[in-house]
Write a protein that holds these residues in place. Structure first.
Motif, PDB file in Angstrom:
ATOM      1  N   VAL A  28     -45.372  31.603  91.926  1.00 45.33           N
ATOM      2  CA  VAL A  28     -44.869  32.467  90.850  1.00 45.33           C
ATOM      3  C   VAL A  28     -45.378  31.983  89.485  1.00 45.33           C
ATOM      4  N   GLY A  29     -45.304  30.683  89.239  1.00 47.59           N
ATOM      5  CA  GLY A  29     -45.730  30.150  87.938  1.00 47.59           C
ATOM      6  C   GLY A  29     -47.197  30.419  87.668  1.00 47.59           C
ATOM      7  N   ALA A  30     -48.054  30.158  88.652  1.00 48.91           N
ATOM      8  CA  ALA A  30     -49.487  30.404  88.468  1.00 48.91           C
ATOM      9  C   ALA A  30     -49.770  31.882  88.259  1.00 48.91           C
ATOM     10  N   THR A  31     -49.048  32.739  88.981  1.00 49.43           N
ATOM     11  CA  THR A  31     -49.255  34.187  88.838  1.00 49.43           C
ATOM     12  C   THR A  31     -48.869  34.664  87.445  1.00 49.43           C
ATOM     13  N   VAL A  32     -47.733  34.191  86.956  1.00 53.43           N
ATOM     14  CA  VAL A  32     -47.297  34.576  85.611  1.00 53.43           C
ATOM     15  C   VAL A  32     -48.307  34.084  84.567  1.00 53.43           C
ATOM     16  N   ALA A  33     -48.740  32.839  84.684  1.00 54.95           N
ATOM     17  CA  ALA A  33     -49.665  32.276  83.692  1.00 54.95           C
ATOM     18  C   ALA A  33     -51.010  33.001  83.705  1.00 54.95           C
ATOM     19  N   LEU A  34     -51.548  33.261  84.905  1.00 56.59           N
ATOM     20  CA  LEU A  34     -52.829  33.964  84.987  1.00 56.59           C
ATOM     21  C   LEU A  34     -52.722  35.383  84.447  1.00 56.59           C
ATOM     22  N   SER A  35     -51.626  36.059  84.789  1.00 59.99           N
ATOM     23  CA  SER A  35     -51.449  37.437  84.308  1.00 59.99           C
ATOM     24  C   SER A  35     -51.333  37.486  82.795  1.00 59.99           C
ATOM     25  N   MET A  36     -50.597  36.531  82.217  1.00 63.81           N
ATOM     26  CA  MET A  36     -50.410  36.536  80.765  1.00 63.81           C
ATOM     27  C   MET A  36     -51.713  36.198  80.046  1.00 63.81           C
ATOM     28  N   THR A  37     -52.406  35.156  80.488  1.00 72.01           N
ATOM     29  CA  THR A  37     -53.598  34.722  79.755  1.00 72.01           C
ATOM     30  C   THR A  37     -54.768  35.695  79.912  1.00 72.01           C
ATOM     31  N   ARG A  38     -54.912  36.258  81.110  1.00 73.02           N
ATOM     32  CA  ARG A  38     -56.074  37.130  81.338  1.00 73.02           C
ATOM     33  C   ARG A  38     -55.867  38.539  80.798  1.00 73.02           C
ATOM     34  N   GLU A  39     -54.688  39.136  81.028  1.00 76.44           N
ATOM     35  CA  GLU A  39     -54.508  40.553  80.725  1.00 76.44           C
ATOM     36  C   GLU A  39     -53.315  40.867  79.829  1.00 76.44           C
ATOM     37  N   LEU A  40     -52.119  40.493  80.297  1.00 75.71           N
ATOM     38  CA  LEU A  40     -50.918  40.994  79.637  1.00 75.71           C
ATOM     39  C   LEU A  40     -50.769  40.466  78.212  1.00 75.71           C
ATOM     40  N   GLY A  41     -51.103  39.198  77.986  1.00 76.49           N
ATOM     41  CA  GLY A  41     -50.978  38.639  76.637  1.00 76.49           C
ATOM     42  C   GLY A  41     -51.804  39.411  75.615  1.00 76.49           C
ATOM     43  N   PRO A  42     -53.143  39.539  75.832  1.00 71.70           N
ATOM     44  CA  PRO A  42     -53.953  40.270  74.853  1.00 71.70           C
ATOM     45  C   PRO A  42     -53.563  41.742  74.713  1.00 71.70           C
ATOM     46  N   VAL A  43     -53.304  42.417  75.842  1.00 71.16           N
ATOM     47  CA  VAL A  43     -53.041  43.863  75.778  1.00 71.16           C
ATOM     48  C   VAL A  43     -51.688  44.149  75.133  1.00 71.16           C
ATOM     49  N   ILE A  44     -50.651  43.442  75.553  1.00 73.32           N
ATOM     50  CA  ILE A  44     -49.320  43.683  74.975  1.00 73.32           C
ATOM     51  C   ILE A  44     -49.322  43.364  73.479  1.00 73.32           C
ATOM     52  N   THR A  45     -49.962  42.257  73.107  1.00 73.28           N
ATOM     53  CA  THR A  45     -50.035  41.903  71.688  1.00 73.28           C
ATOM     54  C   THR A  45     -50.736  42.986  70.889  1.00 73.28           C
ATOM     55  N   ALA A  46     -51.876  43.454  71.412  1.00 75.18           N
ATOM     56  CA  ALA A  46     -52.630  44.482  70.686  1.00 75.18           C
ATOM     57  C   ALA A  46     -51.836  45.778  70.549  1.00 75.18           C
ATOM     58  N   LEU A  47     -51.156  46.186  71.610  1.00 79.58           N
ATOM     59  CA  LEU A  47     -50.392  47.437  71.543  1.00 79.58           C
ATOM     60  C   LEU A  47     -49.204  47.310  70.580  1.00 79.58           C
ATOM     61  N   GLU A 107     -57.516  28.127  84.562  1.00 77.93           N
ATOM     62  CA  GLU A 107     -58.656  27.418  83.999  1.00 77.93           C
ATOM     63  C   GLU A 107     -58.798  27.740  82.511  1.00 77.93           C
ATOM     64  N   LEU A 108     -59.564  26.892  81.829  1.00 76.25           N
ATOM     65  CA  LEU A 108     -59.742  27.092  80.393  1.00 76.25           C
ATOM     66  C   LEU A 108     -60.397  28.436  80.092  1.00 76.25           C
ATOM     67  N   SER A 109     -61.289  28.881  80.991  1.00 72.15           N
ATOM     68  CA  SER A 109     -61.971  30.165  80.772  1.00 72.15           C
ATOM     69  C   SER A 109     -60.979  31.328  80.787  1.00 72.15           C
ATOM     70  N   ASP A 110     -59.897  31.218  81.558  1.00 74.34           N
ATOM     71  CA  ASP A 110     -58.887  32.285  81.566  1.00 74.34           C
ATOM     72  C   ASP A 110     -58.278  32.450  80.180  1.00 74.34           C
ATOM     73  N   ILE A 111     -58.085  31.317  79.489  1.00 78.15           N
ATOM     74  CA  ILE A 111     -57.443  31.368  78.175  1.00 78.15           C
ATOM     75  C   ILE A 111     -58.394  31.908  77.116  1.00 78.15           C
ATOM     76  N   TYR A 112     -59.609  31.338  77.031  1.00 80.10           N
ATOM     77  CA  TYR A 112     -60.479  31.788  75.937  1.00 80.10           C
ATOM     78  C   TYR A 112     -61.074  33.172  76.189  1.00 80.10           C
ATOM     79  N   ASN A 113     -61.185  33.612  77.450  1.00 82.71           N
ATOM     80  CA  ASN A 113     -61.586  35.005  77.676  1.00 82.71           C
ATOM     81  C   ASN A 113     -60.523  35.966  77.142  1.00 82.71           C
TER      82      ASN A 113
END
Length: 256
Positions: free
Chosen positions: A86-105, A193-199
């Motif tokens: 669960v923790g890895a799924t939440v972190a990957l989802s937030m860093t790759r997609e949900l964080g940037p998209v939700i913030t932008a919207l 991974e670090l690439s998930d965050i900076y992407n």
């Protein structure tokens, strides 16, 4: 049939004309980036308006997004005895997609609409023309500080969103559902991974450019008085949201 083809042609011409004018506005703003006078006071004022004033709404939506994501993934993974992911799924989802998209919207709804309304009001009350009369370029004065602030502040807000989202997932996963805290964090270190965050941060910078450019463009070419300002504000939010989701897919495909 002829009428249908004519309508499609009119739509295509309108899209081409709007895209061309928006790109010309962007290129003019970029041209002023390297020419004095640099208006640092306006730049920091827009950083505060777009970034600092959006912290609360971004943090609140990210917290509940992380909490809901943890809740949903826990009951889905429990069918396969994989609750520890669960923790890895939440972190990957937030860093790759949900964080940037939700913030932008969220920033589009709060700041993008305000940018279009403010510049649109200045346009219909001839304040933009007054700037030109005073030998102040309106693109340098109104557009450039907002675009720069959007490109810089969106990645910072996204980093905050990623962190708050993971905290929300931790609260639900560990404190509410009983997942071991050490395992929760260890899986995040193992899979993220670090690439998930900076992407995700690169995406956020692109979204910041989109929402500020669209807001400035719709405001800059507003016509029709108060009714036109309202129409420009609505169009700004709708167009920015559609472009953000479209470019999210394009950027994701390029980064995979």
């Amino acid at each position: 049939m002829t009428q249908l083809v004519a309508s499609l042609g009119t739509i295509a011409l309108t899209i081409s004309r709007e895209t061309g004018r928006m790109m010309l506005l962007f290129l003019e703003a970029v041209g002023w980036l390297f020419r004095p006078p640099w208006r640092w006071r306006l730049f920091f004022k827009q950083m505060e308006f777009i970034g600092v004033n959006s912290v609360f709404v971004v943090a609140l939506t990210s917290l509940f997004t992380g909490m809901v994501l943890a809740l949903q993934t826990y009951y889905a993974f429990r069918m396969f005895s994989a609750e520890t992911l669960v923790g890895a799924t939440v972190a990957l989802s937030m860093t790759r997609e949900l964080g940037p998209v939700i913030t932008a919207l969220m920033v589009t709804g709060r700041a993008g609409s305000a940018i279009a309304a403010e510049i649109g009001t200045m346009r219909v009350t001839e304040q933009v023309d007054a700037l030109s009369v005073m030998a102040i370029n309106p693109v340098q004065y109104l557009v450039l500080p907002r675009i720069m602030a959007g490109v810089i502040m969106l990645p910072l807000l996204t980093a905050l969103s990623d962190f708050i989202g993971v905290v929300g997932g931790y609260l639900v996963g560990v404190k509410l559902l009983g997942i071991h805290g050490g395992i929760f964090m260890n899986k995040i270190y193992e899979y993220v991974e670090l690439s998930d965050i900076y992407n995700g941060l690169i995406k956020a910078a692109c979204f910041g450019l989109i929402l500020t450019l669209v807001g400035c463009y719709k405001g800059f070419y507003t016509r029709g008085g108060a009714e036109g300002v309202g129409r420009a504000t609505t169009q700004s939010v709708v167009l920015s949201s559609v472009l953000i989701l479209t470019f999210d897919y394009v950027l994701t495909a390029l980064m995979m």
